[in-house]
Design a protein around this motif. Structure first.
Motif, PDB file in Angstrom:
ATOM      1  N   THR A 107       0.832  -1.213   0.000  1.00  0.00           N
ATOM      2  CA  THR A 107       0.000   0.000   0.000  1.00  0.00           C
ATOM      3  C   THR A 107       0.858   1.250   0.000  1.00  0.00           C
ATOM      4  OG1 THR A 107      -1.744  -1.172   1.206  1.00  0.00           O
ATOM      5  CG2 THR A 107      -1.773   1.230   1.308  1.00  0.00           C
ATOM      6  N   ASP A 108       1.947   1.241   0.740  1.00  0.00           N
ATOM      7  CA  ASP A 108       2.854   2.392   0.781  1.00  0.00           C
ATOM      8  C   ASP A 108       3.396   2.699  -0.613  1.00  0.00           C
ATOM      9  OD1 ASP A 108       4.385   4.417   2.173  1.00  0.00           O
ATOM     10  OD2 ASP A 108       6.132   3.141   1.842  1.00  0.00           O
ATOM     11  N   ALA A 109       3.760   1.640  -1.365  1.00  0.00           N
ATOM     12  CA  ALA A 109       4.290   1.826  -2.724  1.00  0.00           C
ATOM     13  C   ALA A 109       3.215   2.397  -3.656  1.00  0.00           C
ATOM     14  CB  ALA A 109       4.807   0.496  -3.267  1.00  0.00           C
ATOM     15  N   GLN A 110       1.960   1.930  -3.501  1.00  0.00           N
ATOM     16  CA  GLN A 110       0.875   2.434  -4.337  1.00  0.00           C
ATOM     17  C   GLN A 110       0.625   3.922  -4.086  1.00  0.00           C
ATOM     18  OE1 GLN A 110      -2.353  -0.179  -3.306  1.00  0.00           O
ATOM     19  NE2 GLN A 110      -1.800  -1.719  -4.840  1.00  0.00           N
ATOM     20  N   ILE A 111       0.621   4.313  -2.820  1.00  0.00           N
ATOM     21  CA  ILE A 111       0.382   5.725  -2.485  1.00  0.00           C
ATOM     22  C   ILE A 111       1.537   6.597  -2.984  1.00  0.00           C
ATOM     23  CG2 ILE A 111       0.103   7.352  -0.575  1.00  0.00           C
ATOM     24  CD1 ILE A 111      -1.274   5.089   0.987  1.00  0.00           C
ATOM     25  N   THR A 112       2.752   6.102  -2.864  1.00  0.00           N
ATOM     26  CA  THR A 112       3.919   6.850  -3.363  1.00  0.00           C
ATOM     27  C   THR A 112       3.816   7.074  -4.868  1.00  0.00           C
ATOM     28  OG1 THR A 112       5.309   5.906  -1.616  1.00  0.00           O
ATOM     29  CG2 THR A 112       6.437   6.839  -3.557  1.00  0.00           C
ATOM     30  N   ALA A 113       3.364   6.049  -5.614  1.00  0.00           N
ATOM     31  CA  ALA A 113       3.196   6.178  -7.064  1.00  0.00           C
ATOM     32  C   ALA A 113       2.111   7.197  -7.401  1.00  0.00           C
ATOM     33  CB  ALA A 113       2.841   4.819  -7.671  1.00  0.00           C
ATOM     34  N   MET A 114       1.012   7.193  -6.625  1.00  0.00           N
ATOM     35  CA  MET A 114      -0.064   8.161  -6.841  1.00  0.00           C
ATOM     36  C   MET A 114       0.428   9.592  -6.643  1.00  0.00           C
ATOM     37  SD  MET A 114      -3.054   6.031  -4.876  1.00  0.00           S
ATOM     38  CE  MET A 114      -4.159   7.423  -4.746  1.00  0.00           C
ATOM     39  N   ILE A 115       1.294   9.792  -5.657  1.00  0.00           N
ATOM     40  CA  ILE A 115       1.834  11.122  -5.382  1.00  0.00           C
ATOM     41  C   ILE A 115       2.764  11.572  -6.505  1.00  0.00           C
ATOM     42  CG2 ILE A 115       3.366  12.421  -3.829  1.00  0.00           C
ATOM     43  CD1 ILE A 115       2.245  10.699  -1.533  1.00  0.00           C
ATOM     44  N   ALA A 116       3.508  10.638  -7.077  1.00  0.00           N
ATOM     45  CA  ALA A 116       4.525  10.981  -8.077  1.00  0.00           C
ATOM     46  C   ALA A 116       3.936  11.241  -9.454  1.00  0.00           C
ATOM     47  CB  ALA A 116       5.556   9.851  -8.165  1.00  0.00           C
ATOM     48  N   GLN A 117       2.827  10.570  -9.817  1.00  0.00           N
ATOM     49  CA  GLN A 117       2.305  10.699 -11.177  1.00  0.00           C
ATOM     50  C   GLN A 117       1.573  12.029 -11.362  1.00  0.00           C
ATOM     51  OE1 GLN A 117      -0.339   7.421 -11.661  1.00  0.00           O
ATOM     52  NE2 GLN A 117      -1.971   8.311 -10.450  1.00  0.00           N
ATOM     53  N   PRO A 118       1.491  12.530 -12.648  1.00  0.00           N
ATOM     54  CA  PRO A 118       0.797  13.796 -12.908  1.00  0.00           C
ATOM     55  C   PRO A 118      -0.681  13.682 -12.549  1.00  0.00           C
ATOM     56  CG  PRO A 118       2.111  13.100 -14.807  1.00  0.00           C
ATOM     57  CD  PRO A 118       2.075  11.950 -13.865  1.00  0.00           C
ATOM     58  N   SER A 119      -1.296  14.806 -12.300  1.00  0.00           N
ATOM     59  CA  SER A 119      -2.722  14.796 -11.986  1.00  0.00           C
ATOM     60  C   SER A 119      -3.530  14.410 -13.210  1.00  0.00           C
ATOM     61  CB  SER A 119      -3.155  16.178 -11.496  1.00  0.00           C
ATOM     62  OG  SER A 119      -3.113  17.110 -12.559  1.00  0.00           O
ATOM     63  N   LYS A 120      -4.767  14.000 -12.989  1.00  0.00           N
ATOM     64  CA  LYS A 120      -5.643  13.619 -14.099  1.00  0.00           C
ATOM     65  C   LYS A 120      -5.870  14.798 -15.040  1.00  0.00           C
ATOM     66  CE  LYS A 120      -8.173  10.119 -11.445  1.00  0.00           C
ATOM     67  NZ  LYS A 120      -9.489   9.738 -10.883  1.00  0.00           N
ATOM     68  N   ALA A 121      -6.037  15.977 -14.458  1.00  0.00           N
ATOM     69  CA  ALA A 121      -6.277  17.158 -15.285  1.00  0.00           C
ATOM     70  C   ALA A 121      -5.090  17.445 -16.201  1.00  0.00           C
ATOM     71  CB  ALA A 121      -6.553  18.373 -14.389  1.00  0.00           C
ATOM     72  N   VAL A 122      -3.869  17.317 -15.639  1.00  0.00           N
ATOM     73  CA  VAL A 122      -2.666  17.545 -16.444  1.00  0.00           C
ATOM     74  C   VAL A 122      -2.548  16.488 -17.531  1.00  0.00           C
ATOM     75  CG1 VAL A 122      -0.142  17.570 -16.391  1.00  0.00           C
ATOM     76  CG2 VAL A 122      -1.441  18.707 -14.583  1.00  0.00           C
ATOM     77  N   THR A 123      -2.801  15.227 -17.176  1.00  0.00           N
ATOM     78  CA  THR A 123      -2.716  14.139 -18.150  1.00  0.00           C
ATOM     79  C   THR A 123      -3.721  14.343 -19.283  1.00  0.00           C
ATOM     80  OG1 THR A 123      -2.034  12.622 -16.409  1.00  0.00           O
ATOM     81  CG2 THR A 123      -2.835  11.644 -18.448  1.00  0.00           C
ATOM     82  N   GLU A 124      -4.951  14.723 -18.932  1.00  0.00           N
ATOM     83  CA  GLU A 124      -5.975  14.952 -19.954  1.00  0.00           C
ATOM     84  C   GLU A 124      -5.591  16.116 -20.861  1.00  0.00           C
ATOM     85  OE1 GLU A 124      -9.524  15.515 -17.757  1.00  0.00           O
ATOM     86  OE2 GLU A 124      -9.788  13.388 -17.264  1.00  0.00           O
TER      87      GLU A 124
END
Length: 432
Positions: A107-124
């Motif tokens: 779970t810690d790794a999943q949350i870290t990945a969520m923090i690192a990736q661009p936001s949905k708005a930026v990706t869109e």
């Protein structure tokens, strides 16, 4: 006695069997109860895990939403800033994992990945820009600029309206009325320039590039934007057709591939090399003709002035007499042949012809002959250019001296040659 013993033993056996049966039944009931208790415990455990899974899913969704909302409100926030915001929810999630018997590191790794990736708005936004490269440019405009741009393009879609406005749309400044009603009609370049001036500044170059088959309109978006009646591609093709019509030409998008190739060939291909060879030849022969004329008139002072220009132009040593000039004339014509102007004849024959000139007058006559041959070849190249590109601006490839020698108009008054493989009203003859 024996009978009594048998009865006793038989009764004892029966009693043992009855007792064993009672014990077995008790054991069975006990095992059944244990199984029921185990099933109940399993059900409770499953319900506990299900509740834990639901809680964990809700917590992870909460973390994701918190990260997204924080990034929207703080677009410049760093990953460390985001991590601090979600730290309390993350701690609860990891504790839940531990109590449910899960590995918290996953779970810690999943949350870290969520923090690192661009936001949905930026990706869109990135995906939208990749799909429509003009989206970011349009979004950068103010609402008023958008309306003005769309209005300007719409006004240019009606050829009759543009023609009635003298090549200008209603947003363009009105041109002053001509002072002389009997003035000559505008040349193709003048008419084309007037039409372009009626378009928004950011549109002119692209419309001209499309009309001249230098840019493929199929690279433009075909999607019709909200509030518009035509796609960007349709608008630009329409404007290119109108620009070509103003110049007395016809733009045909379906012919882009072939005409683009022809335009490229005359700009940087074999044909461009040939035209350049004739340009250089005409220019150099004209200077050598002046030198020959000076020698023929015995004007040594004029010859000395001209020969320095010849040396600078040809890169060779300055000629000192008639034979030196004659040799340079032959060299210049041979260079033109090597540069792609082979229609002037065989090199050895050219040299022999020039060497046969025994006087400045004879050499002048030969220079005029080769200038006329060059003009004939340029006329053929003009026909090729016009028939393959459907354009009438061939004279833009000629240098000023070539235009002057053959009495060709400059770029701003180029009437061009006729179509259908004819040279039209322009005559290629050496101006004496």
């Amino acid at each position: 006695m024996p009978g009594g013993l048998g009865d006793f033993l038989g009764g004892a056996a029966k009693g043992f069997q009855d007792e064993q049966q009672i014990n077995n039944q008790a054991n069975y009931q006990q095992q059944t109860l244990k199984l029921q208790q185990q099933q109940q415990q399993n059900q409770q455990q499953r319900e506990l895990y299900a509740r834990a899974d639901k809680q964990r899913s809700d917590l992870m969704s909460n973390i994701s939403d918190t990260i997204e909302q924080y990034r929207i409100a703080h677009p410049e926030a760093s990953a460390a800033d985001v991590a601090r915001i979600v730290a309390p929810i993350k701690a609860v999630t990891l504790k839940l994992d531990q109590s449910a018997g899960r590995d918290p590191s996953t779970t810690d790794a999943q949350i870290t990945a969520m923090i690192a990736q661009p936001s949905k708005a930026v990706t869109e936004a990135i995906l939208a820009r990749a799909k429509d490269p003009y989206k970011s440019q349009v979004e950068a405009l103010t609402v008023e600029e958008k309306r003005a741009e769309i209005a300007a393009l719409r006004q240019g879609t009606n050829l009759e309206r543009v023609a009635a406005g003298g090549g200008n749309n209603s947003n363009a400044p009105a041109s002053a009325a001509p002072s002389n009603a009997s003035a000559a009609p505008p040349t193709p370049d003048q008419a084309g320039d007037k039409f372009l001036q009626g378009l928004p500044p950011g549109v002119r170059d692209q419309v001209q590039a499309i009309a001249e088959y230098r840019e493929n309109p199929n690279n433009l978006p075909s999607r019709i934007a909200k509030g518009a009646n035509q796609s960007q591609r349709e608008l630009y093709v329409s404007l290119a057709e109108q620009y070509a019509a103003a110049r007395g030409e016809q733009y045909d998008q379906s012919q882009f591939a072939g005409r683009n190739k022809a335009v490229t060939n005359f700009s940087a291909g074999k044909e461009a090399t040939t035209v350049k060879s004739f340009n250089v030849l005409v220019d150099h022969l004209d200077v050598l003709k002046d030198a020959t004329d000076a020698l023929g008139n015995g004007n040594i002072q004029a010859f000395n002035t001209i020969k320095n220009a010849i040396a600078a132009q040809s890169g060779e040593a300055a000629p000192t007499d008639f034979n030196g000039v004659k040799e340079l004339v032959g060299d210049e014509i041979v260079k033109a042949v090597a540069g792609g102007a082979g229609a002037l004849g065989d090199r050895d024959q050219i040299k022999a012809t020039i060497n046969g000139a025994n006087s400045p007058q004879q050499l002048q006559s030969l220079i005029t002959k080769y200038q006329k041959l060059a003009g004939s070849q340029l006329s053929g190249l003009r026909q090729q250019y016009e028939s393959t590109t459907n354009r009438k601006d061939f004279n833009k490839f000629l240098n000023p001296r070539t235009k002057k020698l053959f009495d060709q108009p400059d770029d701003k008054s180029d009437q061009g040659g006729g179509m259908s493989g004819t040279s039209g009203p322009v005559q290629w003859k050496v101006v004496q």
